[in-house]
Write a protein that holds these residues in place. Sequence first.
Motif, mmCIF file in Angstrom:
data_model
loop_
_atom_site.group_PDB
_atom_site.id
_atom_site.type_symbol
_atom_site.label_atom_id
_atom_site.label_comp_id
_atom_site.label_asym_id
_atom_site.label_seq_id
_atom_site.Cartn_x
_atom_site.Cartn_y
_atom_site.Cartn_z
ATOM 1 N N SER A 90 16.380 -17.587 -111.041
ATOM 2 C CA SER A 90 14.934 -17.335 -111.024
ATOM 3 C C SER A 90 14.356 -17.245 -112.426
ATOM 4 O O SER A 90 13.198 -17.622 -112.644
ATOM 5 C CB SER A 90 14.626 -16.057 -110.249
ATOM 6 N N GLU A 91 15.161 -16.750 -113.372
ATOM 7 C CA GLU A 91 14.711 -16.710 -114.768
ATOM 8 C C GLU A 91 14.434 -18.136 -115.262
ATOM 9 O O GLU A 91 13.417 -18.402 -115.907
ATOM 10 C CB GLU A 91 15.799 -16.036 -115.619
ATOM 11 N N LEU A 92 15.327 -19.057 -114.918
ATOM 12 C CA LEU A 92 15.146 -20.466 -115.294
ATOM 13 C C LEU A 92 13.898 -21.054 -114.618
ATOM 14 O O LEU A 92 13.075 -21.698 -115.268
ATOM 15 C CB LEU A 92 16.397 -21.269 -114.900
ATOM 16 N N VAL A 93 13.752 -20.808 -113.317
ATOM 17 C CA VAL A 93 12.608 -21.356 -112.564
ATOM 18 C C VAL A 93 11.297 -20.804 -113.111
ATOM 19 O O VAL A 93 10.312 -21.538 -113.267
ATOM 20 C CB VAL A 93 12.750 -21.035 -111.059
ATOM 21 N N LYS A 138 14.281 -2.937 -120.857
ATOM 22 C CA LYS A 138 14.601 -3.719 -122.054
ATOM 23 C C LYS A 138 13.883 -5.055 -121.896
ATOM 24 O O LYS A 138 14.419 -5.975 -121.294
ATOM 25 C CB LYS A 138 16.114 -3.943 -122.163
ATOM 26 N N GLY A 139 12.679 -5.166 -122.364
ATOM 27 C CA GLY A 139 11.910 -6.399 -122.193
ATOM 28 C C GLY A 139 11.021 -6.331 -120.977
ATOM 29 O O GLY A 139 9.815 -6.175 -121.087
ATOM 30 N N ALA A 140 11.624 -6.443 -119.787
ATOM 31 C CA ALA A 140 10.851 -6.398 -118.543
ATOM 32 C C ALA A 140 11.758 -5.928 -117.412
ATOM 33 O O ALA A 140 12.986 -5.984 -117.518
ATOM 34 C CB ALA A 140 10.283 -7.776 -118.214
ATOM 35 N N LEU A 141 11.142 -5.472 -116.335
ATOM 36 C CA LEU A 141 11.896 -5.045 -115.155
ATOM 37 C C LEU A 141 12.561 -6.274 -114.523
ATOM 38 O O LEU A 141 11.881 -7.256 -114.224
ATOM 39 C CB LEU A 141 10.937 -4.397 -114.156
ATOM 40 N N PRO A 142 13.882 -6.278 -114.318
ATOM 41 C CA PRO A 142 14.523 -7.455 -113.708
ATOM 42 C C PRO A 142 13.973 -7.718 -112.302
ATOM 43 O O PRO A 142 13.689 -6.764 -111.572
ATOM 44 C CB PRO A 142 16.010 -7.059 -113.643
ATOM 45 N N PRO A 143 13.813 -8.989 -111.937
ATOM 46 C CA PRO A 143 13.218 -9.320 -110.632
ATOM 47 C C PRO A 143 13.947 -8.682 -109.449
ATOM 48 O O PRO A 143 13.307 -8.249 -108.493
ATOM 49 C CB PRO A 143 13.334 -10.847 -110.552
ATOM 50 N N SER A 144 15.282 -8.608 -109.514
ATOM 51 C CA SER A 144 16.025 -8.036 -108.376
ATOM 52 C C SER A 144 15.703 -6.553 -108.206
ATOM 53 O O SER A 144 15.625 -6.046 -107.080
ATOM 54 C CB SER A 144 17.531 -8.241 -108.543
ATOM 55 N N VAL A 145 15.510 -5.844 -109.320
ATOM 56 C CA VAL A 145 15.154 -4.419 -109.257
ATOM 57 C C VAL A 145 13.719 -4.267 -108.748
ATOM 58 O O VAL A 145 13.427 -3.410 -107.912
ATOM 59 C CB VAL A 145 15.353 -3.747 -110.630
ATOM 60 N N PRO A 211 18.603 -10.833 -102.663
ATOM 61 C CA PRO A 211 19.450 -11.923 -103.164
ATOM 62 C C PRO A 211 19.344 -12.049 -104.677
ATOM 63 O O PRO A 211 18.449 -11.469 -105.309
ATOM 64 C CB PRO A 211 18.880 -13.161 -102.477
ATOM 65 N N GLY A 212 20.245 -12.799 -105.260
ATOM 66 C CA GLY A 212 20.187 -13.003 -106.705
ATOM 67 C C GLY A 212 21.273 -13.942 -107.173
ATOM 68 O O GLY A 212 22.032 -14.509 -106.370
ATOM 69 N N SER A 213 21.340 -14.106 -108.484
ATOM 70 C CA SER A 213 22.324 -15.006 -109.087
ATOM 71 C C SER A 213 22.524 -14.587 -110.531
ATOM 72 O O SER A 213 21.707 -13.863 -111.099
ATOM 73 C CB SER A 213 21.843 -16.459 -109.029
ATOM 74 N N PHE A 214 23.620 -15.036 -111.122
ATOM 75 C CA PHE A 214 23.850 -14.847 -112.548
ATOM 76 C C PHE A 214 24.842 -15.910 -113.003
ATOM 77 O O PHE A 214 25.414 -16.634 -112.179
ATOM 78 C CB PHE A 214 24.356 -13.427 -112.870
ATOM 79 N N GLY A 215 25.049 -16.005 -114.309
ATOM 80 C CA GLY A 215 26.012 -16.981 -114.812
ATOM 81 C C GLY A 215 25.552 -18.403 -114.570
ATOM 82 O O GLY A 215 26.247 -19.218 -113.965
ATOM 83 N N VAL A 216 24.338 -18.738 -115.059
ATOM 84 C CA VAL A 216 23.752 -20.063 -114.851
ATOM 85 C C VAL A 216 23.992 -20.936 -116.086
ATOM 86 O O VAL A 216 23.789 -20.490 -117.215
ATOM 87 C CB VAL A 216 22.241 -19.944 -114.580
ATOM 88 N N LEU A 217 24.431 -22.170 -115.878
ATOM 89 C CA LEU A 217 24.474 -23.177 -116.943
ATOM 90 C C LEU A 217 23.367 -24.176 -116.653
ATOM 91 O O LEU A 217 23.239 -24.650 -115.519
ATOM 92 C CB LEU A 217 25.815 -23.915 -116.952
ATOM 93 N N PHE A 218 22.569 -24.490 -117.682
ATOM 94 C CA PHE A 218 21.465 -25.418 -117.438
ATOM 95 C C PHE A 218 21.321 -26.409 -118.585
ATOM 96 O O PHE A 218 21.827 -26.203 -119.691
ATOM 97 C CB PHE A 218 20.154 -24.654 -117.197
ATOM 98 N N ALA A 309 12.280 -14.376 -102.346
ATOM 99 C CA ALA A 309 12.246 -12.909 -102.478
ATOM 100 C C ALA A 309 11.520 -12.496 -103.751
ATOM 101 O O ALA A 309 10.747 -11.530 -103.759
ATOM 102 C CB ALA A 309 13.672 -12.347 -102.476
ATOM 103 N N TYR A 310 11.744 -13.253 -104.839
ATOM 104 C CA TYR A 310 11.129 -12.886 -106.116
ATOM 105 C C TYR A 310 9.672 -13.362 -106.198
ATOM 106 O O TYR A 310 8.861 -12.748 -106.895
ATOM 107 C CB TYR A 310 11.950 -13.439 -107.282
ATOM 108 N N ALA A 311 9.357 -14.437 -105.468
ATOM 109 C CA ALA A 311 7.951 -14.866 -105.386
ATOM 110 C C ALA A 311 7.115 -13.771 -104.722
ATOM 111 O O ALA A 311 5.969 -13.524 -105.100
ATOM 112 C CB ALA A 311 7.841 -16.169 -104.606
ATOM 113 N N ALA A 312 7.729 -13.079 -103.756
ATOM 114 C CA ALA A 312 7.020 -12.026 -103.021
ATOM 115 C C ALA A 312 6.658 -10.843 -103.923
ATOM 116 O O ALA A 312 5.721 -10.103 -103.617
ATOM 117 C CB ALA A 312 7.871 -11.543 -101.850
ATOM 118 N N VAL A 313 7.384 -10.662 -105.039
ATOM 119 C CA VAL A 313 7.025 -9.582 -105.974
ATOM 120 C C VAL A 313 6.285 -10.136 -107.195
ATOM 121 O O VAL A 313 6.157 -9.480 -108.220
ATOM 122 C CB VAL A 313 8.252 -8.740 -106.414
#
Length: 347
Positions: A90-93, A138-145, A211-218, A309-313
Motif C-alpha cells: 500500500s505504501e507503493l500504491v 515516526k513520520g505518520a501512523l502506519p495504515p494497518s494501525v 490485512p497487510g504486507s511487507f518486504g516488497v521489491l519494486f 481496507a486502507y482505502a477505507a481509512v
Amino acid sequence: TGSGGVEAVVAGQPFPEARCAANEATGTITYLSGFDFAATASIIDVVLAEQSGYFDELCLDVELQSSFSTANYPIVASGDAQLASGGSFSELVRYAGANEAELVAVAVEGRTAIDSLILKPGSAETLTDLQGATIGVKGALPPSVAAMLATEGLVEGADFDTVLLDGFDPLTHITLDGIVGFPGYKSNEPGQLERAGVEFDLFDPSEFDIPGSFGVLFTSRAFLDEHPSAVEDFVRATMRGLADALADPEGAAASALELVEAGGNPSFLSPEGEAFRWATDVELLTAETPEGVGTGIPDVAALQTEVDAYAAVGLFGDGAVPAAADFVAAVPIESVFDGPDVIWPGS
C-alpha cells in the motif's frame, strides 16, 4: 524462449549465452534498501544474493545502496535506481498513485501487516480506551494501525491525536509524557523492550483481521519493459538469497549486520536486534506463505483486500479505490519458481 525474447533459464542447464549478454548490456543495476541493511525481508535476501555471488552467476552487475523505503519511490520512478525495497504494497500504491509514477511490485514477501501498536502498560484494556489519547508516530501512523483503530470508529484528529517523535529508540519513547504509546514493527521494537526488561502492551492489527504486507521489491514499469530478463534474474538471485536466509536465519542476520557495520551503523543496529528482527520475519513468512508456493509471489487478490481496507481509512485520498493488479508485475517472479523451488542454472 523466456522474458524479452531471450532463452529461458532451465534448472541445472548452462545459463543461456544470449541471456547473459542481455543482462550484461543492462549495465549497473542500483538497488536501494528499505532501512539500512537491516535483517528483514526484501533486504537480507538481496544482501545474501550479492555476498554469495548469485547476481554474478546470472551476468548481473548489482550495486547495493543503503536507503529508507519511503525515500525510494521517487528515486526509482526517476530512473536513478532500478530496484528497491518498499515498506508495504500500500505504501507503493499510495506513492505511485499520488505522483502518477509507473511503479510495480515484482515480489511481496510478507503477507501480513508487520506494524503493531505498543502502549505503556495499563493505558488501554481495549482499543476503545484510546478515545482522546495521543499516540507518538515516526513520520505518520502506519495504515494497518489506522485501519485497526478504525474498527472501533477511532479516527486520527477526531478521536485521538498523533504527535511526531524524535529518533527510533523505543526505550526513550516508552518513557515520554503526553503519549500513551507508539507504533512499531513487530520484528523490532517489542524485542528491544523485552531485552531491556521494559513492560508494554501490544495491539496487533493482524489479530483484528487487518490485512497487510511487507518486504516488497519494486521497479519501474519502464525498466521492466526495457530489461525483462535482467529484472527476472535479479528476482531469481534474490529469491535464492531468501531461501538461504530462511534456511540459516542466524547466519543471515550476521551477514546483514556485517554490511551495516561496514557503513558505519548510523541507526545503531545490534546483533541481538537483527537476529530478533529476522527470526520474526522468518516466522511470519513461513506461516503465511501457502504450501507449495514460492515465497514472494504476489497474491493479487490479497493485495486488493489490503488496498480496500486502507482505502477505507483514507490512505489513497477521496478518489477511486486503486486496482492492485495495476501495481504488480508477477511474470518475472512466476518464471523464477518451479513450485516452491528457485529455478537455477547449472554448469
